[in-house]
Design a protein around this motif. Structure first.
Motif, PDB file in Angstrom:
ATOM      1  N   MET A 149       0.840  -1.186   0.000  1.00  0.00           N
ATOM      2  CA  MET A 149       0.000   0.000   0.000  1.00  0.00           C
ATOM      3  C   MET A 149       0.885   1.249   0.000  1.00  0.00           C
ATOM      4  SD  MET A 149      -3.269  -0.657   0.024  1.00  0.00           S
ATOM      5  CE  MET A 149      -4.447  -1.956   0.407  1.00  0.00           C
ATOM      6  N   THR A 150       0.593   2.170  -0.881  1.00  0.00           N
ATOM      7  CA  THR A 150       1.452   3.344  -0.989  1.00  0.00           C
ATOM      8  C   THR A 150       1.207   4.353   0.127  1.00  0.00           C
ATOM      9  OG1 THR A 150      -0.149   4.364  -2.498  1.00  0.00           O
ATOM     10  CG2 THR A 150       1.644   3.093  -3.477  1.00  0.00           C
ATOM     11  N   THR A 151      -0.021   4.395   0.631  1.00  0.00           N
ATOM     12  CA  THR A 151      -0.359   5.399   1.646  1.00  0.00           C
ATOM     13  C   THR A 151      -1.306   4.795   2.671  1.00  0.00           C
ATOM     14  OG1 THR A 151      -0.207   7.164  -0.007  1.00  0.00           O
ATOM     15  CG2 THR A 151      -1.338   7.696   2.038  1.00  0.00           C
ATOM     16  N   ARG A 152      -1.057   5.134   3.942  1.00  0.00           N
ATOM     17  CA  ARG A 152      -1.991   4.746   4.993  1.00  0.00           C
ATOM     18  C   ARG A 152      -2.638   6.002   5.563  1.00  0.00           C
ATOM     19  NH1 ARG A 152       1.174   0.654   8.948  1.00  0.00           N
ATOM     20  NH2 ARG A 152      -0.916   0.181   9.730  1.00  0.00           N
ATOM     21  N   LEU A 153      -3.903   5.870   5.901  1.00  0.00           N
ATOM     22  CA  LEU A 153      -4.655   6.971   6.496  1.00  0.00           C
ATOM     23  C   LEU A 153      -5.090   6.516   7.887  1.00  0.00           C
ATOM     24  CD1 LEU A 153      -7.403   9.115   4.755  1.00  0.00           C
ATOM     25  CD2 LEU A 153      -7.591   8.419   7.135  1.00  0.00           C
ATOM     26  N   PHE A 154      -4.419   7.032   8.904  1.00  0.00           N
ATOM     27  CA  PHE A 154      -4.738   6.687  10.285  1.00  0.00           C
ATOM     28  C   PHE A 154      -5.850   7.600  10.798  1.00  0.00           C
ATOM     29  CE2 PHE A 154      -0.378   5.363   9.643  1.00  0.00           C
ATOM     30  CZ  PHE A 154      -0.308   4.134  10.295  1.00  0.00           C
ATOM     31  N   ILE A 155      -6.767   7.024  11.568  1.00  0.00           N
ATOM     32  CA  ILE A 155      -7.805   7.820  12.237  1.00  0.00           C
ATOM     33  C   ILE A 155      -7.576   7.733  13.734  1.00  0.00           C
ATOM     34  CG2 ILE A 155     -10.260   8.161  12.659  1.00  0.00           C
ATOM     35  CD1 ILE A 155     -10.840   6.800   9.996  1.00  0.00           C
ATOM     36  N   ALA A 156      -7.336   8.875  14.356  1.00  0.00           N
ATOM     37  CA  ALA A 156      -7.268   8.980  15.819  1.00  0.00           C
ATOM     38  C   ALA A 156      -8.529   9.696  16.262  1.00  0.00           C
ATOM     39  CB  ALA A 156      -6.024   9.750  16.253  1.00  0.00           C
ATOM     40  N   GLY A 157      -9.370   9.025  17.029  1.00  0.00           N
ATOM     41  CA  GLY A 157     -10.641   9.643  17.382  1.00  0.00           C
ATOM     42  C   GLY A 157     -11.404   8.850  18.412  1.00  0.00           C
ATOM     43  N   ASP A 158     -12.706   9.153  18.515  1.00  0.00           N
ATOM     44  CA  ASP A 158     -13.550   8.556  19.538  1.00  0.00           C
ATOM     45  C   ASP A 158     -14.597   7.652  18.907  1.00  0.00           C
ATOM     46  OD1 ASP A 158     -15.534  10.295  18.519  1.00  0.00           O
ATOM     47  OD2 ASP A 158     -15.061  11.847  19.993  1.00  0.00           O
ATOM     48  N   GLN A 223      -9.820  13.559  15.148  1.00  0.00           N
ATOM     49  CA  GLN A 223     -11.158  14.075  15.473  1.00  0.00           C
ATOM     50  C   GLN A 223     -11.538  13.700  16.906  1.00  0.00           C
ATOM     51  OE1 GLN A 223     -15.133  12.523  14.077  1.00  0.00           O
ATOM     52  NE2 GLN A 223     -15.125  14.409  12.878  1.00  0.00           N
ATOM     53  N   PHE A 224     -11.524  14.677  17.781  1.00  0.00           N
ATOM     54  CA  PHE A 224     -11.914  14.505  19.185  1.00  0.00           C
ATOM     55  C   PHE A 224     -12.758  15.699  19.623  1.00  0.00           C
ATOM     56  CE2 PHE A 224      -7.882  12.170  18.945  1.00  0.00           C
ATOM     57  CZ  PHE A 224      -8.198  10.982  19.601  1.00  0.00           C
TER      58      PHE A 224
END
Length: 392
Positions: A149-158, A223-224
């Motif tokens: 995978m060329t790019t990862r999109l991490f989500i930090a949130g609730d 997103q928090f």
């Protein structure tokens, strides 16, 4: 042809693979229900399948471990040793029967993990099952080695973004649907967790876990707010113009120091209307405004999901917007026998529409032009067209 099944779905897949007139070529099972015999059966699954008082013959006939033959397909299974819903013995019994019939199989038992992990995005140890399954499929000629995978999109949130387990459904986080709006060259790695604030997410080492994995060119969506405003809980509460601001800056700097691209997303709005029928501008307190300030000060890309979600609720109206949230009457769903009225957490439809808002916000963010090119063009249904019009 292959079958994959989890929990009760694993029972269905295993039954088809053992007593079905047409059997698949391979079988992949996650924490499956296998035996209808006590003490290892999952009583709820057996009752739904056979009724309150099944006969011994029925129990035997639909216990998959008792029906394995030389025609049962090669199998990969995974489970957790401390599964509190479906005992690991179900997988062990099936493995024993496969071994007895000399059927090729792999069984991976992880030490820790709740039932209903699915893709295991909130359990890094169990998340290995995806790579193990890929290797197994390649070994048997059912898959080719994938390109990295060329790019990862991490989500930090609730919880509004987090992956939901089987016992929480039909509640859904918007992060569960975001991948469907992105090309395969972007992999969504959803690290959002129920009940977390900017403060507790850091304190529990979850940002540190992302720091171990994020690489140059990857994205960190932040997103928090919903739990940051809980003043009664000092482990989560942050002042919007104080600690909340400092925490957001820490997330931003963490991504940038590793060559990643931080993106701030204002909190998706709660469904709360004022007396004059307008969405409450303080539905998540002062936190969306505080995040906008941080984005401007730090020159960080901002997706204003609070504003976009409020526009969505306004367009639908107070009554119709209920369908986006967890509003269930008594006995409508087995996970919520007493019913539920929840104006913070989304139904599957609501999560899908918020994910569409996020995708549309990416399209219109000049600072995310590279990511914009990887948004998938979809044939939008009527609800998605509404989301598209709102952002436009």
């Amino acid at each position: 042809m292959g079958l994959i099944g989890f929990s009760a779905g694993g029972h269905l897949a295993s039954i088809v693979s053992t007593i079905g007139a047409v059997k698949p070529d391979l079988l992949l099972l996650g924490y499956p229900v296998i035996s209808f015999h006590e003490p290892y059966t999952h009583i709820g699954s057996r009752t739904h399948f056979l009724g309150e008082e099944p006969t011994l013959e029925q129990v035997q006939a639909f216990s998959s471990d008792q029906q394995v033959t030389s025609q049962t397909p090669q199998t990969l299974m995974w489970a957790t040793a401390n599964d509190g819903a479906v005992p690991v013995e179900n997988s062990l019994l099936f493995a024993f029967s496969l071994s007895r019939e000399h059927i090729p199989f792999e069984l991976h038992v992880f030490e820790e993990g709740r039932h209903g992990l699915g893709l295991s995005e909130d359990n890094h140890e169990c998340h290995q099952w995806l790579d193990l399954a890929e290797t197994w499929l390649q070994k048997h000629g059912y898959a080719q080695a994938r390109q990295q995978m060329t790019t990862r999109l991490f989500i930090a949130g609730d919880s509004t973004a987090a992956q939901k387990g089987a016992t929480e459904k039909p509640m859904t986080g918007w992060g569960e649907h975001l991948q469907s709006y992105l090309a395969p060259s972007v992999h969504v790695d959803n690290r959002a967790v129920n009940g977390r604030s900017t403060k507790s997410f850091i304190a529990e080492g979850r940002l540190a876990d992302i720091e171990k994995d994020i690489q140059a060119g990857d994205y960190l969506f932040i997103q928090f707010g919903h739990n940051d405003e809980k003043q009664e809980d000092p482990t989560r509460y942050t002042d919007p113009d104080g600690e909340y601001r400092q925490n957001l800056i820490q997330y931003i700097q963490s991504a940038r120091e590793r060559g990643g691209i931080p993106v701030l997303l204002t909190s998706v709005s709660r469904r709360r209307f004022t007396a004059d029928g307008e969405p409450d501008p303080l539905a998540v307190g002062a936190y969306p405004a505080a995040m906008r300030k941080v984005a401007a000060e730090t020159k960080t890309p901002l997706l204003d999901i609070f504003e976009a979600s409020q526009q969505l609720y306004r367009s639908m109206g107070e009554k119709e917007s209920q369908q986006l949230f967890m509003h269930l009457p008594e006995k409508a769903h087995p996970n919520y026998p007493a019913g539920v009225t929840d104006n913070t957490h989304f139904s599957d439809e609501g999560a899908k529409q918020v994910a569409q808002l996020v995708a549309e916000a990416i399209r219109h963010c000049a600072e995310l032009s590279a990511l914009k090119q990887r948004i998938v063009e979809r044939n939008l249904d009527s609800d998605e067209k509404l989301a598209h019009q709102l952002v436009n």
